[in-house]
Design a protein around this motif. Structure first.
Motif, PDB file in Angstrom:
ATOM      1  N   LYS A  48       0.816  -1.210   0.000  1.00 38.04           N
ATOM      2  CA  LYS A  48       0.000   0.000   0.000  1.00 38.04           C
ATOM      3  C   LYS A  48       0.857   1.271   0.000  1.00 38.04           C
ATOM      4  CE  LYS A  48      -2.526  -1.392   3.566  1.00 38.04           C
ATOM      5  NZ  LYS A  48      -2.143  -2.807   3.589  1.00 38.04           N
ATOM      6  N   SER A  49       1.995   1.230   0.702  1.00 38.05           N
ATOM      7  CA  SER A  49       2.791   2.465   0.826  1.00 38.05           C
ATOM      8  C   SER A  49       3.148   3.044  -0.539  1.00 38.05           C
ATOM      9  CB  SER A  49       4.089   2.207   1.586  1.00 38.05           C
ATOM     10  OG  SER A  49       3.887   1.306   2.628  1.00 38.05           O
ATOM     11  N   ASP A 141      -2.743   6.866   6.198  1.00 35.42           N
ATOM     12  CA  ASP A 141      -2.390   5.446   6.299  1.00 35.42           C
ATOM     13  C   ASP A 141      -3.044   4.865   7.554  1.00 35.42           C
ATOM     14  OD1 ASP A 141      -1.276   3.146   5.441  1.00 35.42           O
ATOM     15  OD2 ASP A 141       0.820   3.710   5.769  1.00 35.42           O
ATOM     16  N   GLU A 142      -3.229   3.553   7.541  1.00 31.87           N
ATOM     17  CA  GLU A 142      -3.880   2.867   8.684  1.00 31.87           C
ATOM     18  C   GLU A 142      -5.200   3.573   9.010  1.00 31.87           C
ATOM     19  OE1 GLU A 142      -2.318   0.164   9.466  1.00 31.87           O
ATOM     20  OE2 GLU A 142      -0.240   0.553   8.920  1.00 31.87           O
TER      21      GLU A 142
HETATM   22 MG    MG Z   1       1.272  -0.173   5.411  1.00 30.30          MG
END
Ligand code: MG
Ligand code: ADP
Length: 559
Positions: A48-49, A141-142
């Motif tokens: 995902k990053s 993120d998260e």
């Molecule tokens: Mg990640």
């Protein structure tokens, strides 16, 4: 357009050294570059990053990345700096002069990615600074941290949208590895991004073997298992710091190299232990859930839950750290009802909503652990994937449990749902079928429905199990907008008109119900009484369970 696509690939190769995009990465990146809101739901380790790192590099301006963990931020910034990208972070670890330096670089247009902790984001001096900066987009993120229904709720995440709005009209990319439909809705609602293009890949990890074992003689089982895996990397999750230390010591005397990891250890020791595991000086890391977010070790061959986890979201994320290299890995959970009691006790003092959510998550986890249905099928169903067939490669499909014809029970369940007007949860439907005359049941007049008390000979556990299997096989659906109440599906309505065969599983009695207080004592220390059991009631229940098993001819502990 084509030009840009070629460039994306070129950047991927030149900056990150990868030959091709994985899964949907390219489409996701393109979507964000087109200025559209983007919601990415992919399992841990999917990559995902890169979906925000690469666009940040090719776009003009600085991308803001909101991330919950300071260690995680540092890790990513270090990695980006190592490949020559100007990235930095703003959080509470920086001195005034360090953060001024970071800000100066952003304002000069030199920084491609700026990682910010949510609590730093809301500081007035940072807001002023962000308003002056030339920003490209915002990555969150998260993103599950935004939802009280997730396993890692952080109140500061709720304020993100407010801040984002104040920064002008920037595209947003939100990313998570945790998305039950309920959490997914919460994220979109909270971030006002209902319009986003959603990219959700399957949560099926074919190479992970799922198994739940009764928590009896667990240390012996553990040693036997780990001796067979010598030289391979593994993570053992325990619930408490004390247990982490104990298991670590226990492995040591049994010649298994391990290190402990939990929030009670000094941060430098934690780092050392994490590095010892990553650099393979030791095979095993024994840890609380403080370990693992953002850890990228590809060849973890097993993730063992010594204690039951608090939710399936957490479980899935923790087990997701196994087998990132695509090779087979084992995910083993030791389960005992005793663990659930312990976790329930933790929840007792929480504020009401939080407590109810925690209970719900825990119940889902317990249902999973005690179920005889294909683990993969259950997990995927939980994450909102409709599965038509068993997925294999787990204890329940490799050693199938006996099934029995449950047409009558299915019909009762469906009738109970219909006659209570599709407005109640699984537990309530179970209460109605069991004929419980609680004030709640009576207040709705549900003691008058035709199937009230039809299943009074069975336990709550039995009925939860039947209802879940009716749900899992799509006769019912859960309405996540509405506290998870169950409603009829077309298949369920057809069944009521024209009942067909529906078989359900039985787990064998020995699985979990036979774990006695004595077994637990051996492991945990202390007596059943210490742990809040009423010994008389405990005995009575044990006898009752045996009696039922004998009379009914099949185990009462059913899923
Ligand atoms: Mg990640
Ligand atoms: P997630 O955030 O989804 O859990 P990460 O972004 O940490 O996953 O990525 C997991 C691993 O996959 C990292 O080691 C990353 O470098 C690697 N990775 C990401 N994209 C690719 C790709 N296109 N090709 C090869 N490896 C990749």
């Amino acid at each position: 357009m084509i030009e840009q696509k070629i460039n994306l690939k070129k950047t991927l190769k030149e900056v990150f050294g990868y030959n091709q995009f994985r899964g949907n990465q390219e489409t996701i990146i393109q979507n964000l570059l087109d200025g559209k809101n983007t919601f990415v739901i992919m399992p841990t380790g999917a990559g995902k990053s890169l979906c925000y790192q690469l666009p940040a590099i090719v776009r003009e301006g600085t991308a803001i990345v909101i991330s919950p963990l300071i260690a995680l931020m540092k890790n990513q910034v270090d990695q980006l700096n190592a490949v020559g990208i100007n990235a930095s972070f703003l959080n509470s670890t920086l001195s005034k002069s360090e953060s001024n330096k970071v800000k100066k670089s952003v304002l000069a247009g030199n920084t491609k990615l700026l990682y910010v902790a949510p609590e730093s984001l809301t500081k007035p001096e940072n807001l002023d600074f962000l308003a002056k900066a030339n920003l490209s987009f915002i990555a969150i993120d998260e993103a599950h941290c935004i939802s009280e229904w997730g396993h890692d709720f952080r109140p500061e995440y709720r304020r993100i949208r407010f801040i984002v709005d104040s920064l002008g009209d920037l595209p947003i990319i939100a990313l998570t590895a945790t998305a039950t439909p309920k959490v997914q809705q919460d994220i979109q609602k909270n971030l006002h991004m209902e319009d986003a293009n959603v990219f959700k890949t399957s949560f099926n990890r074919q190479n992970l073997y799922y198994e739940v074992r009764p928590k009896t003689n667990v240390k012996k089982q553990l040693i036997k298992y780990l001796k067979g895996k010598k030289g391979q990397s593994g993570i053992i999750y325990c619930l408490s710091r004390k247990k982490v230390e104990e298991i670590h010591e226990f492995l040591k005397v049994n010649d298994i190299k391990s290190r402990p990891y939990h929030a009670g250890l000094d941060s430098s020791i934690r780092m050392q232990n994490q590095d010892a595991f990553l650099n393979e000086e030791v095979d095993i890391i024994v840890a609380t859930i403080a370990f693992g977010m953002g850890i990228d070790k590809p060849d973890v061959r097993c993730v063992i839950h010594y204690d039951a986890p608090k939710s399936l979201e957490g479980y899935y994320q923790e087990t997701g750290r196994a087998g990132r290299d695509g090779l087979n890995a084992d995910c083993i959970m030791f389960y005992s009802p005793e663990d659930i009691h312990k976790l329930e006790k933790f929840n007792k003092d929480k504020p009401v909503t939080e407590r109810d959510n925690a209970r719900y998550l825990l119940q889902e986890m317990a249902d999973y652990a005690t179920s005889g249905v294909c683990r993969r099928r259950q997990l995927l169903h939980y994450f909102g994937e409709n599965v038509e067939k068993d997925g294999g490669f787990n204890d329940n499909t490799d050693k199938p449990k006996p099934k029995f014809e449950a047409n009558q029970q299915t019909e009762w369940v469906l009738k109970a749902v219909k006659e209570t007007e599709e407005r109640f949860t699984i537990s309530h439907i179970a209460d109605v079928l069991m004929g419980k005359e609680t004030d709640y049941v009576k207040s709705y007049g549900h003691n008058k429905v035709s199937v009230f008390g039809k299943g009074k000979d069975q336990t709550q556990q039995y009925w939860r199990s039947i209802i879940r299997q009716v749900l899992l096989f799509n006769y019912l659906k859960k309405d996540f907008d509405n506290h998870g109440v169950v409603k009829l599906n077309d298949k369920g309505r057809d069944f009521l008109k024209n009942p067909k065969s529906h078989k359900v599983m039985l787990t064998e009695d020995h699985d979990f119900s036979k774990i006695t207080a004595e077994d637990e004592e051996k492991e945990i220390g202390g007596t059943a009484q210490d742990k809040g059991h009423d010994p008389v009631l405990f005995d009575l229940l044990k006898k009752l369970r045996k009696k039922l098993a004998k009379e009914k001819g099949f185990p009462p502990y059913v899923i």
